[in-house]
Design an enzyme around this catalytic site. Structure first.
Site: not given
Length: 597
Positions: A50, A77-78, A165, A167, A218, A221-223, A368
């Site tokens: 954070g 981290c935090y 991190h 992750e 757009s 790939v997202d839309s 993504k």
């Protein structure tokens, strides 16, 4: 179903942690700190990173006493700082600052957390504070050159902390470390990609039942996946897709978007040419946040214009957006998160529609690579699923503008930059322009440094990367490093520059060259081309190439391009009238965002 709870302290990677746990096969969910409650099905807890400091006056902590938690705990981290602080240790600011790839040494007395990893390994750091003294009954399990307590564990309890991190993909053994923690929590593995799809489909059906749906597509790939998903679950006849040509698209992109959507059999498609509206609206605008907000507002205005007539006949409509998690978290999407950038899908007008219950975002919890997995599951063509991302505001955020002709640069900072570069046999200077970065989960707005070699000397990507990391970690006013493939004589100068048709057209041409010559390189996940308000002595505009490797947009590494290809690209770009210096961005994320604005 058993679950691991991730406590969200506002870190950029909170949802990435949750996703990694799900990839391992265990269900995970996120909660705000004050809402932490250990239930019967909770088998583990992870405290996220954070932007805050545990030494802040108003300590951000949990609603549950950490000393009373009986399931395994991992602090990142935090979270690593918070566990140490609450258990009686000491955390200090400014002791060490580490961003990006960092070497980690695992102690001889190894924690179970580091099982099946190596003593020397690379991890991903993004911090300013450090644990400097451990609580009683805790042991140091790993360190770095700058951070003595980079990981710890309790002597008898299942409590662990890591400064880095695990992750993010750049932590080489990060997945193994998280798998080890999950193994401490449970042996069961019953969460999978099919579960993702079923969950999204159920939510979509519940939210959209009986409503007319509109989706602005757009071509990214997202839309596209949001459209295909909604069409499969709800029926294509209930959805109208609109594509807006903003004038900030890539060369010929709007026509190509419509063509390939039709080729996939999608119906109810409409092209809206609004280029002049968008370009005129940002005329003279310099501030990147203001540009994003203006563009987002115009999107909404066009939406309202399209729906105005229909609203009289049918008020029962909703807007579908292809927003993904990085778009929301970098816009300050959780209670504790810092704003890195404002996404056009998160401007005030969109938020108003969300409060009215008018917006559906089926991909909002996904990254993504997960979106691509859903696209593959839906049997979309591979070349569309793996198309390079392109920001919603398009080239508008890749055209940097300025009302200034100079920035005040501290001489001591410049001396420090040049000294570090010289230790790598490189030349350096600080450019009179600024760009957005992300350091310690906060947005920064600082200068880039440009590096170059003497004529005849070859690039060494590893050496340049090490130099870039040292400069960014050591020089406060810098958050990004670029290199020039050619020796620099006179430094390019900052000019007053705004968005005009000539700059848009030149950027489209430069971008088209770059995308065509690199389109077959699968390792390049995204390749923004940025136009700078910097000009050489002949009045030619300078550009930056930003090829990066990533899977989720939350972290990114630099793509080390073949030098022959780079020279070919530069040669073709420089054949275009009006092009000046071509720079190559060598900044990881963090500390530099993928886009410059």
């Amino acid at each position: 179903m058993e679950k691991i709870v991730i406590v969200d302290f506002g870190g950029q990677y909170t949802h990435l942690i949750a996703r990694r746990i799900r990839e391992i096969g265990v269900y995970s969910e996120i909660c705000d700190p004050e809402d932490l409650l250990i239930k019967k099905d909770t088998v583990g807890v992870i405290f996220s990173g954070g932007p805050q400091s545990v030494n802040d006056k108003d300590l951000l902590t949990t609603g549950t006493n950490i000393k009373k938690i009986r399931v395994p705990i991992l602090g990142i981290c935090y979270g690593h700082h918070l566990i140490a602080k609450l258990m009686g240790g000491t955390v200090e600011a400014g002791i060490s600052r580490e961003f990006g790839n960092t070497g980690l040494h695992v102690k001889a007395l190894r924690s179970f957390l580091f099982s099946a990893t190596k003593t020397e390994q690379q991890v991903w750091m993004s911090h300013g504070d450090s644990v400097t003294a451990l609580p009683d009954d805790f042991l140091v399990t790993a360190s770095t050159a700058a951070t003595k307590i980079a990981a710890y564990q309790h002597k008898t309890k299942k409590i662990f902390g890591v400064q880095f991190h695990p992750e993010v993909e750049h932590s080489v053994y990060g997945k193994t470390i998280l798998e080890n923690f999950v193994s401490v929590c449970t042996e069961k593995r019953n969460w999978n990609v099919q579960s993702y799809y079923n969950s999204i489909a159920d939510e979509l059906k519940a939210a959209a039942r009986g409503k007319k749906l509109y989706l602005f597509i757009s071509g990214g790939v997202d839309s596209l996946v949001a459209f295909a998903l909604a069409a499969k679950v709800l029926g294509g006849e209930n959805i109208e897709a609109l594509h807006i040509d903003t004038g900030f698209m890539r060369l010929n992109e709007s026509e190509e978007v419509m063509e390939y959507l039709r080729s996939l059999g999608f119906q109810n498609l409409k092209l809206i040419n609004a280029a002049e509206v968008f370009v005129s609206a940002v005329k003279g605008i310099v501030d990147p946040e203001e540009k994003r907000k203006i563009i987002g507002k115009i999107f909404v205005d066009i939406i309202r214009g399209q729906l105005h007539g229909l609203n009289k006949k049918n008020k029962n409509w909703m807007l579908i957006q292809g927003t993904i998690y990085p778009d929301t978290i970098e816009s300050g999407g959780t209670k504790s998160s810092g704003t890195i950038k404002t996404h056009h899908n998160r401007v005030k007008e969109i938020r108003d529609l969300m409060e009215q219950g008018r917006v559906i975002e089926p991909l909002k919890e996904l990254y993504k690579d997960e979106v691509r997995a859903i696209g593959t599951f839906l049997k979309l063509p591979e070349h569309l699923v793996w198309r390079r991302p392109f920001p919603g505001p398009g080239l508008a955020v890749r055209l940097l503008c300025s009302n200034q002709t100079t920035y005040a640069i501290e001489k001591s900072e410049l001396v420090k930059v040049k000294k570090i570069a010289a230790s790598f046999s490189l030349h350096a200077n600080i450019l009179s322009v600024k760009s957005v970065g992300v350091q310690g989960d906060y947005r920064t707005y600082k200068h880039p440094v440009v590096l170059w070699r003497d004529a005849g000397k070859k690039f060494n990507w590893k050496e340049i990367s090490r130099c870039a990391a040292e400069i960014i970690n050591s020089v406060e006013s810098v958050n990004r490093v670029v290199v020039s493939a050619e020796p620099l004589g006179a430094m390019p100068k900052l000019h007053k520059s705004h968005i005009i048709h000539r700059r848009i057209e030149l950027l489209q041409q430069v971008d088209d060259i770059v995308q065509k010559l690199t389109g077959d390189i699968k390792e390049i996940w995204q390749l923004p081309v940025v136009s700078l308000p910097l000009f050489d002595n002949d009045g030619n505009e300078c550009f930056v190439l930003r090829p990066i490797c990533s899977t989720d947009a939350m972290t990114a590494d630099v793509y080390e391009m073949d030098l022959k290809l780079l020279k070919k690209i530069i040669k073709q770009i420089k054949a275009l009238p009006g092009t000046g210096n071509i720079f190559y961005d060598v900044t990881t994320k963090p500390p530099g965002t993928i886009e410059w604005e």
